[in-house]
Design a protein around this motif. Structure first.
Motif, PDB file in Angstrom:
ATOM      1  N   GLU A   1       0.834  -1.203   0.000  1.00 51.66           N
ATOM      2  CA  GLU A   1       0.000   0.000   0.000  1.00 51.66           C
ATOM      3  C   GLU A   1       0.870   1.254   0.000  1.00 51.66           C
ATOM      4  N   SER A   2       1.886   1.258   0.845  1.00 50.36           N
ATOM      5  CA  SER A   2       2.801   2.391   0.907  1.00 50.36           C
ATOM      6  C   SER A   2       3.569   2.547  -0.407  1.00 50.36           C
ATOM      7  N   TYR A   3       4.036   1.434  -0.948  1.00 48.78           N
ATOM      8  CA  TYR A   3       4.849   1.487  -2.174  1.00 48.78           C
ATOM      9  C   TYR A   3       4.044   2.008  -3.357  1.00 48.78           C
ATOM     10  N   THR A   4       2.818   1.509  -3.537  1.00 50.76           N
ATOM     11  CA  THR A   4       1.996   1.972  -4.653  1.00 50.76           C
ATOM     12  C   THR A   4       1.654   3.452  -4.494  1.00 50.76           C
ATOM     13  N   ALA A   5       1.429   3.890  -3.255  1.00 53.68           N
ATOM     14  CA  ALA A   5       1.151   5.308  -3.015  1.00 53.68           C
ATOM     15  C   ALA A   5       2.366   6.170  -3.346  1.00 53.68           C
ATOM     16  N   CYS A   6       3.558   5.682  -3.019  1.00 54.74           N
ATOM     17  CA  CYS A   6       4.785   6.433  -3.309  1.00 54.74           C
ATOM     18  C   CYS A   6       5.045   6.496  -4.815  1.00 54.74           C
ATOM     19  N   ILE A   7       4.726   5.432  -5.534  1.00 47.98           N
ATOM     20  CA  ILE A   7       4.849   5.461  -6.993  1.00 47.98           C
ATOM     21  C   ILE A   7       3.879   6.492  -7.571  1.00 47.98           C
ATOM     22  N   ALA A   8       2.650   6.536  -7.026  1.00 48.79           N
ATOM     23  CA  ALA A   8       1.663   7.515  -7.487  1.00 48.79           C
ATOM     24  C   ALA A   8       2.176   8.938  -7.269  1.00 48.79           C
ATOM     25  N   HIS A   9       2.763   9.187  -6.092  1.00 53.21           N
ATOM     26  CA  HIS A   9       3.324  10.514  -5.817  1.00 53.21           C
ATOM     27  C   HIS A   9       4.454  10.833  -6.788  1.00 53.21           C
ATOM     28  N   SER A  10       5.332   9.874  -7.021  1.00 60.34           N
ATOM     29  CA  SER A  10       6.473  10.088  -7.913  1.00 60.34           C
ATOM     30  C   SER A  10       6.014  10.400  -9.334  1.00 60.34           C
ATOM     31  N   LEU A  11       4.969   9.720  -9.793  1.00 63.48           N
ATOM     32  CA  LEU A  11       4.455   9.969 -11.134  1.00 63.48           C
ATOM     33  C   LEU A  11       3.865  11.370 -11.261  1.00 63.48           C
ATOM     34  N   THR A  12       3.241  11.868 -10.196  1.00 67.81           N
ATOM     35  CA  THR A  12       2.728  13.242 -10.259  1.00 67.81           C
ATOM     36  C   THR A  12       3.865  14.249 -10.333  1.00 67.81           C
ATOM     37  N   VAL A  13       5.004  13.906  -9.745  1.00 67.31           N
ATOM     38  CA  VAL A  13       6.160  14.804  -9.789  1.00 67.31           C
ATOM     39  C   VAL A  13       6.705  14.907 -11.217  1.00 67.31           C
ATOM     40  N   VAL A  14       6.964  13.765 -11.861  1.00 69.85           N
ATOM     41  CA  VAL A  14       7.512  13.803 -13.224  1.00 69.85           C
ATOM     42  C   VAL A  14       6.460  14.243 -14.229  1.00 69.85           C
ATOM     43  N   GLY A  15       5.184  14.069 -13.878  1.00 74.48           N
ATOM     44  CA  GLY A  15       4.110  14.477 -14.764  1.00 74.48           C
ATOM     45  C   GLY A  15       3.613  15.881 -14.514  1.00 74.48           C
ATOM     46  N   ALA A  16       4.275  16.600 -13.570  1.00 70.88           N
ATOM     47  CA  ALA A  16       3.927  17.989 -13.248  1.00 70.88           C
ATOM     48  C   ALA A  16       2.463  18.123 -12.839  1.00 70.88           C
ATOM     49  N   GLN A  17       1.984  17.163 -12.036  1.00 70.89           N
ATOM     50  CA  GLN A  17       0.615  17.193 -11.532  1.00 70.89           C
ATOM     51  C   GLN A  17       0.636  17.446 -10.018  1.00 70.89           C
ATOM     52  N   ASP A  18      -0.509  17.798  -9.473  1.00 68.90           N
ATOM     53  CA  ASP A  18      -0.610  18.006  -8.030  1.00 68.90           C
ATOM     54  C   ASP A  18      -0.518  16.665  -7.310  1.00 68.90           C
ATOM     55  N   SER A  19       0.342  16.621  -6.301  1.00 66.19           N
ATOM     56  CA  SER A  19       0.539  15.374  -5.560  1.00 66.19           C
ATOM     57  C   SER A  19      -0.673  15.072  -4.678  1.00 66.19           C
ATOM     58  N   PRO A  20      -1.029  13.796  -4.549  1.00 65.15           N
ATOM     59  CA  PRO A  20      -2.098  13.424  -3.610  1.00 65.15           C
ATOM     60  C   PRO A  20      -1.645  13.493  -2.157  1.00 65.15           C
ATOM     61  N   PHE A  21      -0.371  13.856  -1.921  1.00 66.68           N
ATOM     62  CA  PHE A  21       0.176  13.919  -0.562  1.00 66.68           C
ATOM     63  C   PHE A  21       0.804  15.286  -0.310  1.00 66.68           C
ATOM     64  N   PRO A  22      -0.023  16.325  -0.242  1.00 64.04           N
ATOM     65  CA  PRO A  22       0.510  17.689  -0.057  1.00 64.04           C
ATOM     66  C   PRO A  22       1.114  17.914   1.325  1.00 64.04           C
ATOM     67  N   ASN A  23       0.823  17.044   2.286  1.00 59.94           N
ATOM     68  CA  ASN A  23       1.314  17.231   3.655  1.00 59.94           C
ATOM     69  C   ASN A  23       2.533  16.365   3.969  1.00 59.94           C
ATOM     70  N   ALA A  24       3.218  15.895   2.927  1.00 62.43           N
ATOM     71  CA  ALA A  24       4.424  15.093   3.141  1.00 62.43           C
ATOM     72  C   ALA A  24       5.488  15.928   3.857  1.00 62.43           C
ATOM     73  N   ILE A  25       6.384  15.251   4.558  1.00 63.33           N
ATOM     74  CA  ILE A  25       7.426  15.964   5.308  1.00 63.33           C
ATOM     75  C   ILE A  25       8.387  16.654   4.345  1.00 63.33           C
ATOM     76  N   SER A  26       9.194  17.550   4.882  1.00 58.06           N
ATOM     77  CA  SER A  26      10.025  18.424   4.042  1.00 58.06           C
ATOM     78  C   SER A  26      11.033  17.663   3.197  1.00 58.06           C
ATOM     79  N   ILE A  27      11.594  16.558   3.716  1.00 61.84           N
ATOM     80  CA  ILE A  27      12.589  15.826   2.921  1.00 61.84           C
ATOM     81  C   ILE A  27      11.948  15.175   1.700  1.00 61.84           C
TER      82      ILE A  27
END
Length: 248
Positions: free
Chosen positions: A189-215
């Motif tokens: 579950e965590s891994y698929t969510a992280c892949i989804a976040h990563s794809l929004t980054v390279v795809g210049a889309q809004d991340s589904p995790f806007p409250n992620a920590i600073s790192i």
């Protein structure tokens, strides 16, 4: 399988690279679709325990993916120590993953017990991805002509950027549960969510995790710059190709 390790040259090597790059791209697309859509598609279809089916399919795709990446690595190096060591590590980590993250008979019932094993599994995956990406980039920018094999290679590298950074985000989330800004069960579950976040980054889309920590946010910026830099270098190579051909 080890008997297949041999030195290929010329057209045979080019054909082998094109086939391996194409196979990896197909698997990458399958993994992305499974991570983003499969669970929801099963739920919409009324399938019970949709996450179990999704996780089983994802585990199968992941195992094939790392083996095909290992096979592709043989096109770039004949160092038997690297080849054999990575093969043994891949097999060992995948067997471990079958016990730790399989959704039917998990080995441990608590996330704390799973943490060190999950960290090892995803660290192995990240190292393999970075190693393959390194050799693939060197190969992509070698020579003067952009062949069909190199076009498949560029697609493979771009998708691998997204998936490998997804592995890195998951490593951080394993070390610090909740790092993505929302509770996620450690594992698939965590891994698929992280892949989804990563794809929004390279795809210049809004991340589904806007409250992620600073790192996580900082690494996301680095990933975005790196993905765009890769595209710029690739386009620059394509535009510079006619001049290279004239010199020949």
């Amino acid at each position: 399988m080890f008997g297949l390790i041999q030195k290929l040259k010329g057209e045979d090597l080019t054909h082998e690279k094109k086939r391996d790059f194409r196979n990896v791209v197909i698997l990458q697309i399958s993994i992305i679709v499974a991570a983003l859509l499969l669970k929801d598609a099963f739920e919409m279809s009324g399938v019970e325990n949709s996450y179990v089916i999704r996780d089983c399919i994802f585990l199968l795709l992941g195992g094939i993916y790392v083996l095909v990446m290992w096979d592709m690595l043989r096109n770039f190096t004949q160092n038997k120590i690297i080849i054999y060591a990575l093969f043994l590590i891949i097999i060992g980590s995948y067997i471990l993953a079958l016990f730790i993250v399989n959704p039917i008979f998990p080995l441990y019932s608590t996330q704390k017990e799973n943490q060190p094993y999950l960290f090892f599994i995803h660290m192995v995956l990240f190292i393999i991805e970075i190693t393959v990406m390194y050799f693939a980039i060197l190969d992509l920018f070698s020579g003067n002509k952009m062949s069909e094999e190199k076009l498949w290679g560029s697609t493979c590298i771009f998708l691998m950027i997204a998936i490998s950074f997804g592995s890195l985000f998951d490593l951080i989330n394993i070390l610090s549960p909740g790092a993505m800004g929302t509770p996620l069960s450690l594992g698939l579950e965590s891994y698929t969510a992280c892949i989804a976040h990563s794809l929004t980054v390279v795809g210049a889309q809004d991340s589904p995790f806007p409250n992620a920590i600073s790192i996580i946010k900082g690494i996301s910026i680095i990933e975005s710059v790196w993905a765009n830099l890769f595209i710029v270098l690739l386009v620059g190579r394509l535009l510079g190709q006619p001049d290279a051909e004239k010199k020949e």
